[in-house]
Design an enzyme around this catalytic site. Structure first.
Site: not given
Ligand SMILES: CSC[C@H]1O[C@H](OP(=O)(O)O)[C@H](O)[C@@H]1O
Length: 346
Positions: A53-55, A94, A198, A239, A250
């Site tokens: 995860r994480g852009a 996503r 997170q 993102d 987020k």
């Protein structure tokens, strides 16, 4: 700490064809476990579950997903249509982070040149991201230190934007690491970042490993921490950033920005240029991922809310440019609140 969230492993996979090796972030901080993935369907699952995860890390996942599709196609005898369909499934795993689609698009055009060319390009997505993280962190720290008259800065951050969300150094956490390296950081308030935590699970894990003084706080404490004057700035990741500086990040980020604006302290977004989407004039068209309500109503397998109470779970919000003092990228620092938008860096 330099953890590698996702990389290509030439020695793994069925028949040794290679595989994606990713650190399973759903099990951190308690368990350090890796997934070895050699099918696009398993990569899609890992992305959807936020194992990766994480852009920026999703950008790498997208690029490596093209290699997986090519290898899988060669092994299964797929025609080009099926290979492209598998690539599309990765690209759409996503919706909010532009980096996932960007990572796919960086390498899919090279498919006709063969798998090794694509793998080299996919690996370059990761090395380019690391270089971008380092530069944006330097520029972001310079911008903050030139505007805040304090020996060491007290910083608030939201979600995770470190090694686990990028190719190693980090974006907002990269700015924090840069301030720490310059001995210009006093401490960090890390929002726990409900519902998937997170902040408390991943950011605190990274800050502790780096020996950076920090608090973990409830998301609901952020506004009070800011308005009580306990921090000098907030820096977060993103993102997707529209041309005018509207920034998707987020859920909970918008509240931090509103509090910073009310308190008159800088609100900075730190992100590589791969997170900027100049095709969007503003953030009104950014798709916000709606995740399962059970992520809100159930915690660690224990139901917190009555069975009859559904969970509302938008995974992101959009902070308007009028609240964004700075967007630190490797191309420079835009200042949307002052009308200096991302087009000024293109
Ligand atoms: C370095 S940007 C990371 C960015 O991605 C996170 O979302 P998620 O954990 O759902 O992938 C969050 O928005 C972070 O700011």
């Amino acid at each position: 700490m330099t953890l590698i969230a996702i990389e290509w492993d030439d020695t793994a996979g069925r028949g040794g064809r290679g595989a994606v090796r990713l650190l399973d972030q759903t099990q951190l901080p308690g368990t350090t476990a890796y997934r070895s993935i050699d099918t696009t369907s398993d990569l899609v699952v890992a992305i959807a579950e936020l194992a990766v995860r994480g852009a920026p890390a999703l950008g790498v996942a997208g690029a490596l997903g093209v290699v997986l599709a090519m290898d899988e196609g060669a092994h299964e005898g797929w025609d080009d249509t099926r290979v492209q369909a598998a690539i599309d499934r990765v690209r759409h795993a996503r919706p909010t982070a532009v980096n996932l689609a960007w990572g796919v698009d960086q390498v899919r055009a090279l498919v006709p040149q063969g798998r090794d060319v694509v793998l080299e390009a996919a690996r370059r997505v990761a090395t380019d991201d690391e270089a971008a993280n380092r530069e944006l962190s330097r520029l972001g720290a310079d911008w903050l230190l030139s505007r805040i008259d304090r020996a060491r800065l007290r910083v608030l951050t939201h979600c995770n934007t470190g090694s686990l969300a990028t190719s190693a150094w980090g974006t907002a956490l990269g700015v924090i690491r840069e301030l720490h390296a310059r001995d210009r950081l006093e401490l960090v308030y890390a929002d726990e970042t409900r519902p998937l935590l997170q902040g408390s699970r991943l950011t605190a894990f990274e800050l502790a490993a780096d020996g950076i003084p920090h608090w973990v706080q409830a998301d609901g404490a952020a506004a009070s921490t800011i308005l009580r004057g306990l921090v000098d700035l907030a820096v977060v990741g993103a993102d997707r950033i529209a041309a005018n500086g509207d920034a998707a990040n987020k859920i909970g980020t918008l509240g931090v920005a509103l509090a910073c604006h009310d308190a008159g302290i800088p609100f900075m977004v730190a992100a590589p240029w791969s997170t900027v989407d100049l095709s969007m004039a503003d953030g009104s068209g950014i798709e916000i991922e709606e995740r399962s309500g059970e992520e809100v109503t159930v915690l660690a397998g224990v139901r917190l809310a009555p069975e009859v109470s559904p969970g509302f779970n938008p995974a992101f919000d959009v902070t308007p440019a009028r609240l964004v003092d700075a967007v630190a990228t490797e191309r420079g620092v835009a200042e949307p609140r002052r009308g200096i938008d991302l087009n000024s860096l293109s």
